[in-house]
Design an enzyme around this catalytic site. Structure first.
Site, PDB file in Angstrom:
ATOM      1  N   ASP A 134       0.656  -1.226   0.296  1.00 32.12           N
ATOM      2  CA  ASP A 134       0.109  -0.367  -0.062  1.00 32.12           C
ATOM      3  C   ASP A 134       0.964   1.523   0.088  1.00 32.12           C
ATOM      4  OD1 ASP A 134      -1.266   0.279   3.441  1.00 32.12           O
ATOM      5  OD2 ASP A 134       0.842  -0.318   3.015  1.00 32.12           O
TER       6      ASP A 134
ATOM      7  N   ASP B  63       4.735  -0.310   7.409  1.00 29.61           N
ATOM      8  CA  ASP B  63       4.304  -1.064   8.486  1.00 29.61           C
ATOM      9  C   ASP B  63       5.116  -2.504   9.628  1.00 29.61           C
ATOM     10  OD1 ASP B  63       3.435  -2.538   5.406  1.00 29.61           O
ATOM     11  OD2 ASP B  63       4.330  -3.746   6.975  1.00 29.61           O
TER      12      ASP B  63
ATOM     13  N   ASP C 229       7.353   5.004  21.181  1.00 35.86           N
ATOM     14  CA  ASP C 229       7.041   7.326  21.862  1.00 35.86           C
ATOM     15  C   ASP C 229       5.754   7.380  21.831  1.00 35.86           C
ATOM     16  OD1 ASP C 229       8.114   9.342  18.980  1.00 35.86           O
ATOM     17  OD2 ASP C 229       7.740   9.732  20.145  1.00 35.86           O
TER      18      ASP C 229
ATOM     19  N   ASP D 291       7.682  13.001  23.360  1.00 40.09           N
ATOM     20  CA  ASP D 291       7.640  13.331  22.756  1.00 40.09           C
ATOM     21  C   ASP D 291       7.263  15.347  23.206  1.00 40.09           C
ATOM     22  OD1 ASP D 291       7.298  14.193  19.460  1.00 40.09           O
ATOM     23  OD2 ASP D 291       5.137  15.494  20.684  1.00 40.09           O
TER      24      ASP D 291
ATOM     25  N   GLU E 242      12.416  14.144  25.004  1.00 43.91           N
ATOM     26  CA  GLU E 242      12.238  15.512  23.239  1.00 43.91           C
ATOM     27  C   GLU E 242      11.966  16.893  24.278  1.00 43.91           C
ATOM     28  OE1 GLU E 242       9.607  16.087  20.481  1.00 43.91           O
ATOM     29  OE2 GLU E 242      10.855  17.151  19.185  1.00 43.91           O
TER      30      GLU E 242
ATOM     31  N   HIS F 269      13.712  12.279  12.322  1.00 39.46           N
ATOM     32  CA  HIS F 269      12.460  12.342  11.594  1.00 39.46           C
ATOM     33  C   HIS F 269      12.035  13.477  11.375  1.00 39.46           C
ATOM     34  CE1 HIS F 269      10.683  12.480  15.492  1.00 39.46           C
ATOM     35  NE2 HIS F 269       9.634  12.964  14.434  1.00 39.46           N
ATOM     36  N   ASP F 270      12.878  14.359  12.382  1.00 40.81           N
ATOM     37  CA  ASP F 270      12.336  16.146  12.295  1.00 40.81           C
ATOM     38  C   ASP F 270      13.458  17.520  11.663  1.00 40.81           C
ATOM     39  OD1 ASP F 270      10.809  16.548  15.358  1.00 40.81           O
ATOM     40  OD2 ASP F 270       9.723  15.618  13.082  1.00 40.81           O
TER      41      ASP F 270
HETATM   42  O1  TEU Z   1       8.756  17.167  17.405  1.00 42.05           O
HETATM   43  C1  TEU Z   1       8.672  18.762  17.693  1.00 42.05           C
HETATM   44  C2  TEU Z   1       9.055  19.656  18.181  1.00 42.05           C
HETATM   45  O2  TEU Z   1      10.182  20.574  18.633  1.00 42.05           O
HETATM   46  C3  TEU Z   1       9.093  20.085  15.983  1.00 42.05           C
HETATM   47  O3  TEU Z   1       8.148  20.855  15.946  1.00 42.05           O
HETATM   48  C4  TEU Z   1      10.312  20.392  15.646  1.00 42.05           C
HETATM   49  O4  TEU Z   1      10.929  21.988  16.673  1.00 42.05           O
HETATM   50  C5  TEU Z   1      10.639  21.029  14.190  1.00 42.05           C
HETATM   51  O5  TEU Z   1       9.564  20.063  13.446  1.00 42.05           O
HETATM   52  C6  TEU Z   1      11.655  20.966  13.989  1.00 42.05           C
HETATM   53  O6  TEU Z   1      11.528  20.990  12.667  1.00 42.05           O
HETATM   54  C7  TEU Z   1       7.739  16.418  18.026  1.00 42.05           C
HETATM   55  C8  TEU Z   1       8.326  14.895  17.336  1.00 42.05           C
HETATM   56  O7  TEU Z   1       9.107  14.787  17.226  1.00 42.05           O
HETATM   57  C9  TEU Z   1       7.496  16.119  15.573  1.00 42.05           C
HETATM   58  O8  TEU Z   1       7.691  14.712  14.628  1.00 42.05           O
HETATM   59  C10 TEU Z   1       5.875  16.491  15.741  1.00 42.05           C
HETATM   60  O9  TEU Z   1       5.511  17.256  15.008  1.00 42.05           O
HETATM   61  C11 TEU Z   1       6.388  17.455  17.263  1.00 42.05           C
HETATM   62  O10 TEU Z   1       6.559  17.074  18.026  1.00 42.05           O
HETATM   63  C12 TEU Z   1       4.444  17.316  17.222  1.00 42.05           C
HETATM   64  O11 TEU Z   1       4.337  16.185  17.877  1.00 42.05           O
HETATM   65 CA    CA Z   2       2.024  -1.199   3.796  1.00 39.14          CA
END
Ligand code: TEU
Ligand code: CA
Length: 572
Positions: free
Chosen positions: A26, A30, A99, A206, A263, A338-339
């Site tokens: 898809d 996963d 998480d 988070d 975080e 991932h950010d």
């Molecule tokens: O990120 C918190 C956060 O501070 C982020 O918004 C960061 O400042 C920004 O993305 C930098 O580019 C956490 C998670 O890691 C993020 O993926 C989520 O979007 C966010 O909290 C809300 O849950």
């Molecule tokens: Ca899948």
């Protein structure tokens, strides 16, 4: 001291499940996909996996908007799939950290659906509701304060049925939980026990330092002064945050053998001592952001920047965290998640000539510092930023909110903003994992939810596993060394430069001094962050010297070749 606490030993590998491995065509990663790749992770030497959220979610923010904390997101599979993953991981000596996203829920969580239905709902006070500060001439309600959300213009959303605003520091579909409410705290502790009793090995928490808000909700002075950046700092490190974390630890965490990492945006090393102090009874470590801010915009656009960092700033920030926490608290060590954009593009050199060398150089610089290293999926392959040529090819709501905020309002030209997004956007980290050179890099047989990085043709796991000089095997060696060399974990840190005002903007060099049983051992870590050969001479720290690791196949004296990184181990 030279005792090694359980959370200090292992490296943690972060998986963004949506982009790791699709198993049913898809186009979305996963849980069965992850299970099918455990042998790869085991080969790398991974002992702990942190999974980005896998709970039921409408995916407004790709799982960071949870609608049911006790159910698996249908796109990712079933609870049986999770139990299988847990079991298969355990067979390979791999533990799973979840998480924990409890600063906010999804607006599709039953608690919020109930809460917004009536002011008298028993769930009303699970969230933060405020009367308007007044009404404009045309009758539109005015938010209680001027806070800007991370993903939308205002941190307050009007709810017309009950005529109040609710707070959302992130998207309008991510209402903030009201941690002042003890019932909310007990709900969180219950859901934590649910997962811990299933055998998960801990939590990444988070934005956990945003959960306590100053109940007077004062205006954001930066916004009052014209900034358009988010107001997260107004909720950071609030009046009761340590009380709440101590309670969480006392009521839940202290009853389990768990790894915890908070975080925490907008913290200093002084805050770090409070959140992660060995004797604080709160968290074991935190993700700080100061080294992620060294290439922030000089023009007030926050993270949206294509300004290249200065190594002196990176050294100053990281050395301060090493020195301020050393012996009293524990650091996390990360370049990627991932950010964040991909480190080899951001802090290294992603050209074909220098990508592999600089990826290994960055890994060496990070993994030999004191703290728990985190490896983000694809970092071990030297995956790069994606450089999409149009904003429409990006998926992230943060990118699209930023485009509306700055481009549609005419503040930043489209080409300039696209350059900022290419350098700083979160989707750089979220393009699917690159397993092979076949179609869609073996990530999916369907059409991927987000386009792949076209460089998968030459940057992929299959190619890496066939090349003994690949970034993969370099990371494998780093993880092996961590198990063999306790001084990597317990040694004290000493920057070979002036910590307060580093002068060398080309080389990052530091020492680790053995303590306890490793007394008399010294590691000398040297990293050339440039594409030029440099003359650098270093002292010796003992009669015996061995080369622990290098990203070059031979060794030289007095010269650091382009992106050369190596570690000597001295014994007195
Ligand atoms: O990120 C918190 C956060 O501070 C982020 O918004 C960061 O400042 C920004 O993305 C930098 O580019 C956490 C998670 O890691 C993020 O993926 C989520 O979007 C966010 O909290 C809300 O849950
Ligand atoms: Ca899948």
């Amino acid at each position: 001291d030279s005792t090694i606490r359980p959370f200090q030993a292992p490296v943690v590998y972060q998986i963004y499940p949506r982009s790791f491995q699709d198993s049913n065509g898809d186009g979305i990663g996963d849980l069965p996909g992850i299970t099918s790749r455990l042998d790869y992770l085991h080969k790398l030497g991974v002992e702990v996996i942190w999974l980005s959220p896998i709970y039921e979610s409408p995916n407004d923010d790709n799982g960071y908007d949870i609608s049911n904390y006790r159910k698996i997101m249908p796109e990712f599979g079933t609870m049986e799939d999770f139990d299988e993953l847990l079991e298969q991981a355990k067979k390979r000596g791999i533990r799973i950290v979840m998480d924990l996203v409890v600063n906010h829920t999804s607006d599709e969580h039953e608690w919020f659906i109930e809460a917004k239905s009536s002011r008298d709902s028993q769930y009303r006070d699970y969230y933060v509701w405020k009367d308007p500060a007044g009404f404009k001439d045309d009758g539109t309600p005015i938010p209680p304060n001027n806070w800007i959300s991370a993903f939308s213009p205002s941190a307050w959303e009007w709810e017309p049925a009950t005529e109040q605003f609710y707070l959302h520091l992130f998207s309008t579909k991510q209402p903030d939980l009201n941690w002042e409410n003890p019932t909310v705290r007990e709900e969180v502790y219950d859901l934590m026990r649910f997962w811990l009793d299933k055998g998960v090995a801990g939590f990444r928490m988070d934005v956990i330092n945003l959960i306590s808000k100053d109940q007077t909700f004062p205006d954001d002075p930066a916004v009052a002064a014209g900034s358009k950046e988010n107001s997260l700092v107004m909720a950071a490190n609030g009046p009761r945050v340590h009380e709440f974390l101590a309670e969480m630890n006392q009521k839940v965490l202290s009853h389990y053998e768990v790894l915890t990492v908070g975080e925490t945006p907008c913290v200093t090393a002084e805050d770090g001592l409070l959140y992660a102090g060995f004797d604080r009874g709160e968290l074991q470590m935190i993700f700080q952001f100061e080294h992620m801010d060294v290439d922030a915009s000089p023009d007030g656009f926050g993270k949206w920047s294509d300004t290249r960092f200065d190594l002196k700033d990176l050294k100053r920030v990281l050395a301060k965290w090493q020195n301020d926490l050393g012996g009293r608290a524990w650091n996390s060590l990360y370049w990627n998640n991932h950010d964040q954009p991909r480190a080899v593009s951001r802090f290294g050199n992603d050209s074909p000539q220098w990508r592999v060398l600089s990826a290994k150089m960055l890994a060496t610089t990070l993994h030999f510092m004191q703290g728990t290293p985190y490896v983000y999926q694809g970092e071990e392959l030297g995956m790069t930023n994606v450089y999409f040529d149009s904003v429409d090819r990006y998926q992230d709501l943060e990118i699209h909110d930023t485009w509306a905020k700055y481009v549609e309002s005419g503040i930043i030209e489209p080409e300039q903003m696209l350059s900022f997004i290419s350098a700083s956007g979160r989707d750089n980290a979220r393009t699917p994992m690159q397993w092979s050179a076949e179609e869609n890099a073996g990530f999916t047989t369907g059409s991927p939810w987000l386009e792949l990085n076209p460089r998968y043709a030459e940057i992929n796991a299959e190619e890496a596993l066939a090349d003994k000089n690949s970034v993969f095997y370099f990371y494998q060696r780093l993880l092996q060394l961590r198990r063999q060399e306790p001084v990597m974990i317990t040694g004290t840190f000493e920057l070979l430069d002036d910590v307060a005002a580093p002068s060398d903007s080309e080389v990052f060099a530091y020492l680790r001094h053995g303590v306890g049983e490793q007394e008399g051992q010294t590691l000398l870590v040297m990293a050339n962050f440039t594409d030029q050969p440099l003359q650098r001479s270093f002292e010796t720290y003992g009669s015996e010297r061995s080369l622990l690791i290098s990203n070059y196949s031979d060794d030289t004296e007095e010269t650091l070749r382009p992106y050369e990184a190596k570690v000597y181990k001295f014994r007195k």
